[in-house]
Motif scaffolding. Structure first.
Motif: not given
Length: 378
Positions: A283-293, A339-353
């Protein structure tokens, strides 16, 4: 910060006296028997435990023998009468007791013992950390030697370019074969770059890699094509979504390495999940590109989430070396990104760049939304 002291005694009066004597100096916890004390220690780390020697069911020394095995850094102080001295001396010689204090104890004397015990606890922890660092250093040295040999052997085996040129020249009309040759050439270039990186690291070379305006939509599409032939990633469980085609100043091979590592980690996370899915989003913000897995796999508790960027820390046991996310973070930061990460046990994780956009926002290639999944990500 007020430090915790646990006092164990079966006589209520003694507990009250001890707490009154030291409540201004420490955070006093009390227990009336060994079983209760062990329960407290299982829930809260306590640096110093003081216990009366003569207690029903289990003596202070017997309790300390258990503590020594379960909590080796916890310092153990025993209170005893003259008749118990021989048993206490034996316990000290065996390392079960830090120090013993004869009854009736004096506040000034016992206060000094408790403060020294806290210092001994802190020193024990520091020594443990230093020992761990020494072990990591030794492992790193061995790993470096092995990696150098592997890089040398890989370099010798990567002499396949003439074969690719033959395929491209003689079978140019075969569209599928030409596509496979292009993927093989991209893989060859990626491996060559990684081998060069390893060799530079072993020479302590800080050579910066080249960066140029890079269309991230095209970069993601190339990675997806490569993943079709990557057995560690279940292609049918991968969903790819792109909104826009942001341009960043980057190195294609390094960003491929970043995304590939995150996708492989996600694949490991959903390995035992029947409806596991991986979502790669651009995705894309006004001044940043955003990649998430993101994945809907096992997830991570907060205590592990705080440590995932540490070198050599891994949740994969013998299947991981703990270097992947550390290298990933370094590569993202070398692109002036985060890069940052958010996660919940049993629900998964998301890495965002987040990567800063290039001044050259010239859109090239197809940036329409694509999906490689057979069903939607949940």
């Amino acid at each position: 910060m007020t430090r915790d002291i646990l006092y164990v005694d079966d006589e209520e009066t003694n507990l009250i006296v001890f707490e009154s004597a030291f409540e201004d100096d420490f955070n006093i916890r009390t227990a009336t028997n060994a079983a209760e004390a062990l329960e407290i220690l299982d829930e809260h780390p306590i640096p110093v435990v003081v216990a009366d020697q003569r207690m029903p069911e289990m003596t202070g020394v017997e309790m300390f023998a258990i503590l020594r095995q379960k909590y080796p850094h916890t310092q153990r102080v025993i209170l005893t009468g003259y008749a118990d001295s021989e048993a206490i001396i034996d316990a000290i010689n065996e390392g079960q007791v830090y120090q013993y204090v004869r009854k009736p104890w004096q506040r000034i004397e016992l206060l000094a013992v408790l403060r020294r015990a806290l210092q001994a606890h802190d020193l024990s922890l520091q020594n443990s950390v230093l020992t761990d660092r020494l072990l990591v250093s030794e492992r790193s040295a061995m790993l470096g030697q092995a990696t150098a040999r592997i890089a040398h052997e890989m370099s010798n085996q990567l002499n396949v370019l003439p074969l690719l040129e033959v395929i491209e020249d003689d079978y140019a009309a075969d569209e599928q074969l030409a596509q496979l040759a292009e993927i093989a050439r991209s893989t060859y270039e990626r491996l060559n770059e990684l081998v060069a990186e390893v060799k530079d690291f072993m020479r302590f070379d800080t050579r910066a890699f080249d960066r140029q305006p890079l269309n991230l939509a095209e970069c993601v599409q190339e990675l997806v094509s490569f993943l079709r032939f990557h057995r560690s990633v279940p292609h049918e469980r991968l969903s790819v979504k792109m909104a826009g085609a942001p341009v960043v100043n980057g190195n294609k091979l390094k960003l491929h390495q970043v995304m590939l590592n995150l996708v492989q980690n996600a694949a490991d996370a959903i390995d035992e999940t029947d409806d596991g899915m991986i979502e790669l989003t651009l995705g894309q913000l006004p001044d940043q590109a955003v990649i998430s897995v993101a994945d809907n796999g096992c997830g991570m508790p907060a205590d592990l989430l705080e440590r995932i960027w540490e070198p050599f820390f891994t949740t994969k046991g013998t299947n991981g070396n703990g270097m992947g996310l550390d290298i990933t973070r370094q590569l993202v930061e070398s692109h002036d990104g985060t890069i940052e990460c958010s996660s919940t046990p049993g629900e998964g994780a998301r890495f965002t760049i987040y990567l800063p956009l290039s001044d050259e926002q010239e859109i090239t290639g197809d940036c329409t939304e694509t999906s490689q999944a057979t069903h939607s990500f949940r």
